[in-house]
Write an enzyme that holds these catalytic residues in place. Structure first.
Site, short mmCIF file in Angstrom:
data_model
loop_
_atom_site.label_atom_id
_atom_site.label_comp_id
_atom_site.label_asym_id
_atom_site.label_seq_id
_atom_site.Cartn_x
_atom_site.Cartn_y
_atom_site.Cartn_z
N HIS A 188 32.82 41.14 52.07
CA HIS A 188 32.96 42.38 52.84
C HIS A 188 33.74 43.43 52.02
O HIS A 188 33.40 44.61 52.04
CB HIS A 188 33.73 42.13 54.14
N GLN A 227 23.24 41.46 50.54
CA GLN A 227 21.96 40.75 50.33
C GLN A 227 22.06 39.27 50.71
O GLN A 227 21.04 38.59 50.74
CB GLN A 227 21.53 40.87 48.86
P1 AMP Z 1 29.02 39.72 58.89
O1 AMP Z 1 30.44 40.09 59.15
O2 AMP Z 1 28.80 38.30 58.53
O3 AMP Z 1 28.08 40.23 59.96
O4 AMP Z 1 28.60 40.52 57.58
C1 AMP Z 1 28.81 41.92 57.49
C2 AMP Z 1 28.17 42.41 56.22
O5 AMP Z 1 28.76 41.75 55.10
C3 AMP Z 1 26.67 42.09 56.15
O6 AMP Z 1 25.98 43.19 55.58
C4 AMP Z 1 26.62 40.88 55.26
O7 AMP Z 1 25.39 40.76 54.57
C5 AMP Z 1 27.75 41.18 54.30
N1 AMP Z 1 28.22 39.94 53.66
C6 AMP Z 1 28.56 38.78 54.25
N2 AMP Z 1 28.88 37.84 53.33
C7 AMP Z 1 28.71 38.43 52.11
C8 AMP Z 1 28.87 37.99 50.76
N3 AMP Z 1 29.25 36.75 50.47
N4 AMP Z 1 28.61 38.87 49.76
C9 AMP Z 1 28.22 40.14 50.05
N5 AMP Z 1 28.06 40.62 51.30
C10 AMP Z 1 28.30 39.78 52.32
#
Ligand code: AMP
Length: 291
Positions: free
Chosen positions: A48, A159
């Site tokens: 994030h 991604q």
């Molecule tokens: P989430 O909080 O899991 O809904 O994720 C929020 C955003 O962070 C989404 O666009 C995810 O794809 C991105 N995200 C989650 N994990 C990763 C990661 N390891 N690397 C890059 N982006 C991430």
């Protein structure tokens, strides 16, 4: 003498927390442009943080808004909505360190009698769409709501959620939503495991076996680079490699066309291998592009 323009490193101190939709609309209406939104469910980690840092660079002297909302509409019955980690104080520190200007952290964004949903009906169907019915309806609806509330010029997504990126791009195209979608590569642990808020659920034994997901995808990439193009062969290689981890239970392994997300008989350059794997009760997803 006029005050110097507020620099990036002064921003953490000014980080605003917005709890209501009207306050957020007021803030965003008058905020310096461009405004870049980073939608999250909180429990922020270095993945994030990379998205927020990218948003900061894109916005320049404009505005970075991070939304933190565990969206009930994208969880199925029996999934982890109730126990999803909620770590607001630590999340705020991550947002401040990356130079965000505001956090939108509402209690809810749905009226009690909410009855309007956004359904994408092609790229949301396979993969996680098949395993988690209603998931992408919840994602599309909340993302469109976040867009209408904050009116961003751009929004940054990871991604790691490969299908989510494709679904959001399709929604934005189909509904003429004037938001530029920017995507960022997956941030990983040193052993290759993709960072995820759900990694916190893993037992030490599950955590020790989790890097097998990345190893399987890298093995398939190596095979593809040696000339293996048959989707089924690549799929079987990933399946068999992950299966060597005794605690892993595969939800799906698919080799898919980059544009349609339909299974690819032959994996052309740019095709993607997407996987979802349970380790115990924890469902992890990952993917790799063949290039
Ligand atoms: P989430 O909080 O899991 O809904 O994720 C929020 C955003 O962070 C989404 O666009 C995810 O794809 C991105 N995200 C989650 N994990 C990763 C990661 N390891 N690397 C890059 N982006 C991430």
């Amino acid at each position: 003498m006029p005050l110097p323009a507020r620099g990036r490193y002064a921003r953490g101190a000014d980080l605003k927390t917005l709890r209501s939709i009207p306050a957020t609309q007021r803030f965003c209406r008058t905020a310096p442009r461009p405004l870049v939104l980073v939608p999250t469910m909180g429990a922020l980690h270095a993945g994030h943080a990379a998205l927020i840092a990218r948003a900061r660079r894109l916005a320049g002297s404009g505005t970075v808004v991070v939304s933190i909302f565990v969206n009930p509409a994208q969880f199925g019955a029996g999934e982890d909505f109730g126990r999803y980690p909620r770590t607001f104080a630590a999340d705020r520190a991550v947002c401040a360190a990356q130079g965000a200007d505001a956090i939108f952290a509402p209690g809810s964004v749905y009226a009690a009698d909410h009855s309007t949903w956004v359904n994408e009906e092609a790229v949301s169907v396979p993969l996680c769409g098949a395993s988690r019915p209603g998931h992408f309806r919840g994602v599309c609806t909340v993302v469109l709501k976040l867009f209408t509330i904050t009116q961003p010029d751009a929004a940054v997504f990871g991604q790691k959620d490969y299908q989510q990126c494709a679904v959001i791009r399709r929604m934005v195209r189909d509904l003429n939503v004037p938001v530029r979608i920017v995507t960022m590569p997956t941030v990983r642990e040193r052993d290759g495991l993709a960072l995820s808020s759900r990694n916190a659920y893993l037992s030490p034994e599950e955590r020790a076996q989790a890097p097998m997901i990345r190893q399987a995808l890298l093995a398939a990439l190596a095979a593809w680079r040696r000339g293996v193009r048959e989707g089924e062969k690549l799929r079987r290689l990933v399946w068999q490699t992950i299966s060597t981890a005794p605690l892993a239970r595969i939800d799906y392994v698919e080799v898919v066309d980059a544009a349609t997300l339909e299974p690819a008989e032959q994996a052309a350059r740019g095709a993607t291998i997407a996987v979802a794997v349970f380790l115990g009760a924890t469902r992890l997803i990952d993917n790799i592009q063949l290039r």
